[in-house]
Design an enzyme around this catalytic site. Structure first.
Site, short mmCIF file in Angstrom:
data_model
loop_
_atom_site.label_atom_id
_atom_site.label_comp_id
_atom_site.label_asym_id
_atom_site.label_seq_id
_atom_site.Cartn_x
_atom_site.Cartn_y
_atom_site.Cartn_z
N GLY A 158 -6.56 -12.20 4.57
CA GLY A 158 -7.97 -11.91 4.40
C GLY A 158 -8.28 -11.37 3.02
CE1 TYR A 159 -7.74 -6.41 -1.74
CE2 TYR A 159 -6.05 -7.83 -2.67
CZ TYR A 159 -6.95 -6.80 -2.81
OH TYR A 159 -7.07 -6.16 -4.02
CB ALA A 160 -5.00 -13.70 -0.39
CB SER A 162 -11.83 -11.09 0.25
OG SER A 162 -10.83 -10.20 -0.25
CE LYS A 163 -10.36 -7.50 -4.24
NZ LYS A 163 -11.45 -6.77 -4.96
#
Length: 254
Positions: A158-160, A162-163
């Site tokens: 999810g973080y990857a 999003s970024k």
């Protein structure tokens, strides 16, 4: 004189996620260059360290709280801050979160919270503040990207995602707004000693592997972001658009 182009006297900067870490470092850098700071974080307490340090520099600090994973709370914050501050010259989209779990076990609630906080909220805030900058034909927007804007990472799908999206947003907004004098750029931190990387630093195997790859031979610090933030917020970067600056100790060059 060239150094005059880096001065931010009389400017107002809205910095999200400013309570600690990279956001605090950037807020202090902007204040040192002359800007007054609108600080917002989910748990920004009264008389916080960042407020005390900004005010010690002779700059003003206005405190707000907002949970960026809550869309209604975000719109309420935007309405209030625009009412209180009709002109915001600099927007630093730094607020973000990370939740770790392997992709096969990564639950919907992890994905939804991270995408909302790190990507959707940043778009909404940029749109609502940015439209005023476009109308004035002047403004600076800075996004905190990540090494995972370019790489996939491990256990943080999810973080990857999003970024990676934030990196595309930098370019998308720049493509539309640069002709109106609004510079939109990003900063991609490497491995920085903050709360977000505590788990990595506590893992002796991962920490050693990371340090061995960083040419600078150390973890970064929030203070490493003062200079690039001031540059991107100032007149010195008036012909810089859609760029993402790596502050990674050389990691991506390896």
């Amino acid at each position: 004189m060239i150094l005059d182009q880096f001065k931010l006297d009389g400017k107002i900067a809205l910095v999200t996620g400013c309570r600690r870490g990279i956001g605090k470092g950037m807020a202090l850098g902007l204040a040192e260059a002359g800007a007054d700071i609108i600080g917002v974080s989910a748990q920004l307490e009264e008389k916080s360290e960042v407020q005390a340090e900004v005010e010690a520099l002779g700059r003003k600090f206005w405190r707000y709280q907002c949970d960026f994973s809550d869309r209604k709370a975000l719109y309420a914050f935007i309405e209030q801050v625009k009412k209180d501050h009709p002109q915001i010259d600099i927007l630093v989209n730094n607020a973000g979160s990370i939740l770790r779990k392997p992709a096969a076990e990564h639950p919907d609630e992890y994905w939804d919270k991270i995408i909302e906080t790190n990507l959707s909220a940043q778009f909404v805030l940029s749109r609502e503040i940015g439209k005023e900058m476009v109308a004035r034909r002047a403004g600076k927007i800075i996004f905190t990207c990540s090494l995972l804007t370019f790489q996939g990472g491990i256990n943080v799908p999810g973080y990857a995602a999003s970024k990676a999206g934030v990196g595309e947003l930098v370019m998308a907004l720049s493509n539309e707004w640069s002709k109106y004098g609004v510079n939109v750029n990003g900063i991609a931190p490497g491995y920085i000693a903050t709360d977000n990387t505590q788990a990595l630093r506590d893992d002796p195997v991962r920490s050693q592997a990371i340090l061995e790859r960083i040419p600078a031979g150390r973890w970064g610090t929030p203070e490493d972001f003062k200079g690039v933030a001031v540059f991107l917020a100032s007149a010195a970067s008036n012909y810089v658009d859609g760029a993402i600056y790596l502050v990674d100790g050389g990691w991506m060059g390896r």
